[in-house]
Design an enzyme around this catalytic site. Structure first.
Site, PDB file in Angstrom:
ATOM      1  N   CYS A 110     -93.499 -51.224 -60.946  1.00  0.00           N
ATOM      2  CA  CYS A 110     -93.709 -52.120 -59.798  1.00  0.00           C
ATOM      3  C   CYS A 110     -93.497 -53.584 -60.225  1.00  0.00           C
ATOM      4  O   CYS A 110     -92.390 -53.984 -60.518  1.00  0.00           O
ATOM      5  CB  CYS A 110     -95.085 -51.876 -59.183  1.00  0.00           C
ATOM      6  SG  CYS A 110     -95.274 -52.591 -57.531  1.00  0.00           S
TER       7      CYS A 110
ATOM      8  N   HIS B  80     -95.029 -46.145 -58.175  1.00  0.00           N
ATOM      9  CA  HIS B  80     -96.141 -45.933 -59.109  1.00  0.00           C
ATOM     10  C   HIS B  80     -96.187 -44.465 -59.553  1.00  0.00           C
ATOM     11  O   HIS B  80     -96.747 -43.620 -58.847  1.00  0.00           O
ATOM     12  CB  HIS B  80     -97.470 -46.317 -58.455  1.00  0.00           C
ATOM     13  CG  HIS B  80     -97.662 -47.785 -58.314  1.00  0.00           C
ATOM     14  ND1 HIS B  80     -98.265 -48.548 -59.288  1.00  0.00           N
ATOM     15  CD2 HIS B  80     -97.312 -48.643 -57.313  1.00  0.00           C
ATOM     16  CE1 HIS B  80     -98.293 -49.816 -58.891  1.00  0.00           C
ATOM     17  NE2 HIS B  80     -97.710 -49.904 -57.707  1.00  0.00           N
TER      18      HIS B  80
ATOM     19  N   GLU C 286     -98.015 -43.215 -61.804  1.00  0.00           N
ATOM     20  CA  GLU C 286     -99.347 -42.850 -62.285  1.00  0.00           C
ATOM     21  C   GLU C 286    -100.254 -42.285 -61.203  1.00  0.00           C
ATOM     22  O   GLU C 286    -101.265 -41.642 -61.510  1.00  0.00           O
ATOM     23  CB  GLU C 286    -100.018 -44.058 -62.954  1.00  0.00           C
ATOM     24  CG  GLU C 286    -100.438 -45.191 -62.027  1.00  0.00           C
ATOM     25  CD  GLU C 286     -99.328 -46.198 -61.760  1.00  0.00           C
ATOM     26  OE1 GLU C 286     -99.647 -47.355 -61.444  1.00  0.00           O
ATOM     27  OE2 GLU C 286     -98.139 -45.832 -61.857  1.00  0.00           O
TER      28      GLU C 286
END
EC number: 6.3.5.2
Length: 518
Positions: free
Chosen positions: A85, A175, A177
């Site tokens: 990001c 993202h 994660e």
């Protein structure tokens, strides 16, 4: 108490709310990682000597004057770097690309179309296919630095995934994660285990051995004091320290009269009788309950309990005499927050811990868990052989039942609450639900209602039941019990606990509510 690790990933934090999630994903691969704020990134690189670097997201805009950057040195170290990001955007800007405010902002679910095969996608995503990802950006890359190519695009980000595979520099606008990016963890595994060629041999067994050696080196022949509550963190600290230094350790259990049913005795039986740890049991219930008498303000209750805890602990430590070290169960999220890129969040409630003790008592700190997340502490507890009833137990607040008794706390109300709470947890365990629930407990409300029992009228307290699911306690949803479970549990509480004639279930999520009622 820092421990050296040969294969380490450095995560540079630019203030993202999910930076810790990146670290947990990397740790779950068996690879050690550390999070450092961008202000300390250069120092962190020199200290850690990482084998790979991950640049986090951020609430900042790359376009704003004075917005943070990564040290240029990381792009010149010949180690893999992954930008996520905001991390993608600063990688591009710092290496000669361009970023602009996007006409179409992307927040939430988006779809990434894979344009080219890449080592980052290998075995996970294929060229020409489309996959769900999670976006959170207003700015976007508009021109790539020299040496980069586009490997994935989305509707709002024409450079949603890019790579310079010669220099092993990768960056994504989404993202990976978060769980909403399907197979995002596998992309991180590709970066850490394949592209960076890290071994994944970090484990609780190795952490245990290294930590014991570090404790012995730091403490030497000195004596250590440890506050023991029976919670997961203090239990693991006590057993780990005892394994390292034996009788140099003395634990203190301050029994404030606000613990759950039989809890103090369970702690004494396990740690004093089973582990043979020197344990001083201070029954200070009268002191605490007298000080709390008539107090209805939750913040004042917390502060009274915290102040008295420190006074009692300090007095007992003086009686022991000669201790140089104080053990604390500081965890890695506490360390990250204390030096975070943005700063600590607003205090919603005062936290009850022993944070004020070292300064007052002029003692050195030993913090053997300061590099671990909560789930890793539980794993270490298993490695140390602690019983499941201790390492798997739900979180319990330092002020204990005082904050589950809204309004004034009395001995009578505490006894009623203890019995109701014990029945509730017993039913949860019988139903096999305990491990599915993050936290469950009873609350005794400062409200009495009319009831009918037998041929008589009753006017007794209302008991609220609370159960939530959560990953880290930062947000939570109420647990969706079936009505049969609630009916059975309510009937037991009303029939077996004198003083309760009505049971309700709390269906509030966090936010807007908090998990505890006070």
């Amino acid at each position: 108490m820092s421990i050296s690790h040969s294969d380490t990933v450095l995560i540079i934090d630019f203030g993202s709310q999910v930076t810790q999630l990146i670290a947990r994903r990397v740790r779950a691969m068996g690879v050690y990682c550390e999070v450092v704020p961008f202000q300390l990134a250069l120092e962190g690189m020199q200290r850690i000597k990482p084998k790979a670097v991950i640049l986090s997201g951020s609430p900042y805009s790359v376009i704003d004057e004075g917005s943070p950057r990564a040290p240029m040195e990381i792009f010149e170290m010949d180690i893999p770097v992954l930008g996520i990001c905001y991390g993608q955007q600063i990688m591009c800007v710092q290496l000669g690309g361009k970023v602009a405010s996007g006409h179409e902002r992307e927040f939430g679910r988006a779809f990434l179309e894979v344009q080219e095969n890449s080592a980052l996608f290998e075995g996970v995503w294929e060229k020409g296919s489309c996959y769900q990802v999670w976006m959170s950006h207003g700015d976007r890359v508009t021109a790539l630095p020299e040496g980069f190519r586009v490997i994935g695009t989305s509707k709002g980000a024409p450079y949603a995934a890019i790579a310079d595979e010669k220099r092993r520099l990768y960056a994504v606008q989404f993202h990976p994660e978060v769980v909403h990016t399907l197979d995002g963890t596998k992309l991180l595994q590709n970066f850490v285990l394949k592209i960076s060629n890290l071994k994944g041999n970090w484990s609780m067994a190795s952490y245990r051995e290294q930590t014991i050696a570090k404790i012995r080196q730091k403490v030497g022949k000195s004596r250590v004091i440890c506050g023991l509550s029976g919670g997961v963190d203090s239990s693991v600290v006590a057993v780990l320290l005892h394994e390292a230094i034996g009788d140099q350790l003395t634990c203190i259990l301050v029994d404030h009269g606000l613990m759950r049913k039989n809890e103090a005795q369970e702690v004494l039986t396990l740690f004093r009788d089973h582990y043979n740890i020197k344990l001083i049991h201070v029954n200070a219930a009268n002191m605490f309950l007298n000080a709390l008498e008539g107090e209805i303000d939750p913040e004042k209750k917390r502060k009274t309990i915290g102040r008295l805890f420190i006074e009692v602990f300090e007095e007992e430590t003086k009686k022991i005499g000669g201790a140089e070290f104080l053990a604390q169960g500081t965890l890695y999220p506490d360390v990250i927050e204390s030096i975070s890129a943005i700063g600590k969040s607003v205090t919603i409630k005062s936290h009850h811990n022993v944070g004020g003790l070292p300064e007052r008592m002029n003692m050195k700190l030993v913090e053997p868990l300061r590099e671990l997340f909560k789930d890793e502490v539980r794993s270490l507890g298993k490695e140390l052989g602690l019983p499941e009833q201790f390492i798997g137990r739900h979180p319990f607040p330092g002020p204990g039942l005082a904050i589950r008794c809204p309004g004034a706390v009395t001995r009578e109300k505490l006894e009623i609450l203890r019995e109701a709470d014990a029945i509730y947890l017993d039913e949860i365990r019988k139903a096999g639900l305990y491990d599915e629930i993050w936290q469950a407990f009873a609350i005794l409300l400062p409200v009495q209602t009319v009831g009918v029992m037998g041929d008589g009228r009753t006017y007794e307290f209302v008991c609220a039941l609370r159960a939530v699911t959560s990953v880290d306690g930062m947000s939570a949803d109420f647990y969706p019990y079936d009505m049969e479970f609630l009916s059975k549990t309510a009937a037991r509480i009303i029939n077996e606990v004198r003083g309760i004639n009505r049971v309700v279930y709390d269906v509030t999520s966090k936010p807007p509510g908090t998990i505890e009622w006070e």
